[in-house]
Design an enzyme around this catalytic site. Structure first.
Site, PDB file in Angstrom:
ATOM      1  N   THR A 323       0.735  -1.324   0.128  1.00 24.78           N
ATOM      2  CA  THR A 323       0.029   0.036  -0.068  1.00 24.78           C
ATOM      3  C   THR A 323       0.743   1.197   0.106  1.00 24.78           C
ATOM      4  O   THR A 323       2.052   1.129   0.225  1.00 24.78           O
ATOM      5  CB  THR A 323      -1.054   0.123   1.229  1.00 24.78           C
ATOM      6  OG1 THR A 323      -0.118   0.155   2.519  1.00 24.78           O
ATOM      7  CG2 THR A 323      -1.766  -1.107   1.328  1.00 24.78           C
ATOM      8  N   CYS A 324       0.314   2.437  -0.328  1.00 24.70           N
ATOM      9  CA  CYS A 324       0.825   3.675  -0.302  1.00 24.70           C
ATOM     10  C   CYS A 324       0.951   4.415   1.325  1.00 24.70           C
ATOM     11  O   CYS A 324       0.690   5.384   1.114  1.00 24.70           O
ATOM     12  CB  CYS A 324       0.456   4.693  -1.276  1.00 24.70           C
ATOM     13  SG  CYS A 324       0.554   3.910  -2.868  1.00 24.70           S
ATOM     14  N   ASP A 325       1.159   3.365   1.984  1.00 26.89           N
ATOM     15  CA  ASP A 325       1.267   4.046   3.632  1.00 26.89           C
ATOM     16  C   ASP A 325       2.472   3.752   3.961  1.00 26.89           C
ATOM     17  O   ASP A 325       3.177   2.544   3.923  1.00 26.89           O
ATOM     18  CB  ASP A 325      -0.073   3.573   4.255  1.00 26.89           C
ATOM     19  CG  ASP A 325       0.104   4.244   5.598  1.00 26.89           C
ATOM     20  OD1 ASP A 325       1.197   4.397   6.360  1.00 26.89           O
ATOM     21  OD2 ASP A 325      -0.840   4.361   5.895  1.00 26.89           O
TER      22      ASP A 325
END
Ligand SMILES: *Cc1c(COP(=O)(O)O)cnc(C)c1O
Length: 376
Positions: A323-325
Site C-alpha cells: 500500500t501507499c502508506d
C-alpha cells in the site's frame, strides 16, 4: 506448513494473497489443550480466527467460546454453540449489546469496574460476572497493556458491588499477554486471584471460578514450550495458591488454537535498492500490515517466511507491503534474511498466520481486497 495446505496451494493455485487454514491442525490443538488442562473448560477466543468452519469444528469438539461483541456471539451460536457455552468477555460493552446478549441466553459477562457492573445488572439481571484484573504481561510478545482489568484491590469492590446488585459474582479473570513464552507467567496473577477469593469469602461472597485467559503461544521463529508444560505450571500455581480448594477454571486460547493451522501465500511484487551501494534490499510483497499482517506492528511478531530458494545464500532485506502508506513496512529495524536469488514474481509462504490475520485486514485500503481465506 502441512501436506494438505501444500497440496491445496499446488492444485488450486489461488490468485492473490490468501490464508489457508488446515482444520486438522485446529483439531489437534483443541485436543492438546483439553489433555494438557483436563480440568479447565476451553473458551476459544473467536477474534483470533472467526471462520465459520473453524467455529463449527470447535463447537462440534465441545469447545465453548469467548466473544467480544454481539456479532461474535451470533457467529458462535450459528456454529452450534449453545448460549451456556458462550462468554461475553469484553469488559467494554454497550448496555444495549449486553441486553441483546442476554436476550440470546448469554449469562456470563466480564467486568472490570463498577460502572460496567451497573450496566450488566440493569441489562442482564442475575447474570454471572467475573472481574478482570490487570496483569503486567512481562515477557509477552504481544502484551495487552492496561486497557483491560483493574488492580486486585479494586476487583474486591467491583465484585461486592455486583453481588449487591443481584448479580452472581462468580470469579476472576486475567490475561498474561498474548504470545507468552513463559509458563510461569500465570503464577503471580493466580496469587492475586487467591487473595481476592479469601477477602471476599471473609465478606460472605464465595467466588468459584478463575478464567485463566489466553496467552498460549504459536511457534514462529523461536522455540516455545509445549502446551503440556503450560498445563503443569498452571496446575502447580493453582495448588500453591488455592491449596485443596481449587476453583473451576477456564482457558481462552486464541493464537495457540489456530496460529499454526494457517499459512499465508503471498507474492514478491518488487525487489529494489534505495541506493546502488545499499547493502539492504527492499522486498515488497502483495500483503502487508493492512492486508492482515498487523501484528508486525513494532516488529512484535516475526513470522517464518519460506521461499522456493531457501537453500541459496541469504542477505538482509527490509520487507514491506504494497500500500501507499509508509507505515506499511513489516520488518526494517531488524532486517530479515532472504535468499539473494529471490526474484520478482516469486511466491512466498508466511507461516503461523492462522491467528489474527483475516480479522486485522482492512476492507479495501488502496483497493486491495481483504485477505481471502480458505479453510480445508
Ligand atoms: C484476545 C483474547 C484472548 C486470546 O488471547 P491469545 O493470546 O490469542 O490466546 C483470550 N481472552 C480474551 C479476553 C481476549 O481478549
Amino acid at each position: 506448513m502441512t501436506d494438505r495446505i501444500r497440496e491445496f496451494l499446488r492444485d488450486r493455485r489461488p490468485e492473490g494473497p490468501c490464508l489457508v487454514v488446515d482444520l486438522d491442525v485446529v483439531r489437534t490443538n483443541y485436543n492438546t489443550f483439553a489433555r494438557a488442562l483436563p480440568d479447565s473448560r476451553v473458551y476459544y477466543a473467536v477474534k483470533a480466527n472467526p471462520a465459520p468452519e473453524v467455529l463449527k469444528l470447535l463447537a462440534d469438539l465441545g469447545s465453548s467460546f469467548d466473544c467480544a461483541s454481539v456479532a461474535e456471539i451470533d457467529m458462535a451460536l450459528a456454529a452450534g454453540a449453545t448460549p451456556d457455552r458462550i462468554s461475553f468477555g469484553n469488559t467494554i460493552k454497550k448496555e444495549r449489546d449486553i441486553a441483546a446478549a442476554y436476550q440470546r441466553g448469554i449469562r456470563l459477562f466480564a467486568v472490570d469496574c463498577r460502572e460496567e457492573v451497573e450496566k450488566v445488572a440493569r441489562a442482564a439481571p442475575g447474570a454471572r460476572v467475573f472481574c478482570r484484573i490487570l496483569c503486567d504481561c512481562v515477557g509477552a510478545e504481544w502484551p495487552l497493556s492496561r486497557k483491560f482489568g483493574c488492580v486486585p484491590e479494586l476487583a474486591v469492590g467491583v465484585l461486592e458491588h455486583a453481588h449487591r446488585l443481584g448479580l452472581d459474582a462468580c470469579g476472576i479473570s486475567f490475561h498474561v499477554g498474548s504470545q507468552q513464552p513463559n509458563p510461569e507467567a500465570w503464577d503471580i496473577a493466580l496469587a492475586s486471584a487467591a487473595e481476592i477469593f479469601r477477602t471476599l469469602s471473609d465478606r460472605g461472597i464465595q467466588l468459584r471460578m478463575v478464567n485463566l485467559g489466553g496467552g498460549f503461544p504459536t511457534k514462529y521463529l523461536k522455540k516455545i514450550p509445549l502446551v503440556k508444560t503450560y498445563g503443569r505450571a498452571i496446575s502447580n500455581a493453582l495448588r500453591k495458591h488455592f491449596g485443596n480448594r481449587i476453583p473451576e477454571t477456564i482457558i481462552e486460547p486464541g493464537r495457540g488454537m489456530v496460529g499454526d493451522a494457517g499459512v499465508v501465500k503471498a507474492e514478491v511484487v518488487l525487489i529494489s535498492k534505495k541506493a546502488d551501494n545499499d547493502p539492504v534490499r527492499w522486498v515488497y510483497l502483495d500483503i502487508g500490515k493492512f492486508g492482515g499482517l498487523a501484528e508486525t506492528m513494532d516488529e512484535a511478531i516475526r513470522y517464518p517466511i519460506r521461499t522456493e530458494r531457501d537453500g541459496d545464500a541469504k542477505s538482509p532485506c527490509v520487507i514491506a507491503g504494497p500500500t501507499c502508506d509508509s507505515a506499511d513496512v513489516l520488518y526494517e529495524k531488524t532486517p530479515y534474511d532472504l535468499p539473494v536469488s529471490l526474484s520478482i514474481g516469486d511466491e512466498v509462504l508466511i507461516e503461523g498466520t492462522g491467528a489474527y490475520t483475516t480479522t486485522y485486514s482492512a476492507v479495501a485500503f488502496n483497493g486491495f481486497e481483504p485477505l481471502r481465506s480458505y479453510v480445508i
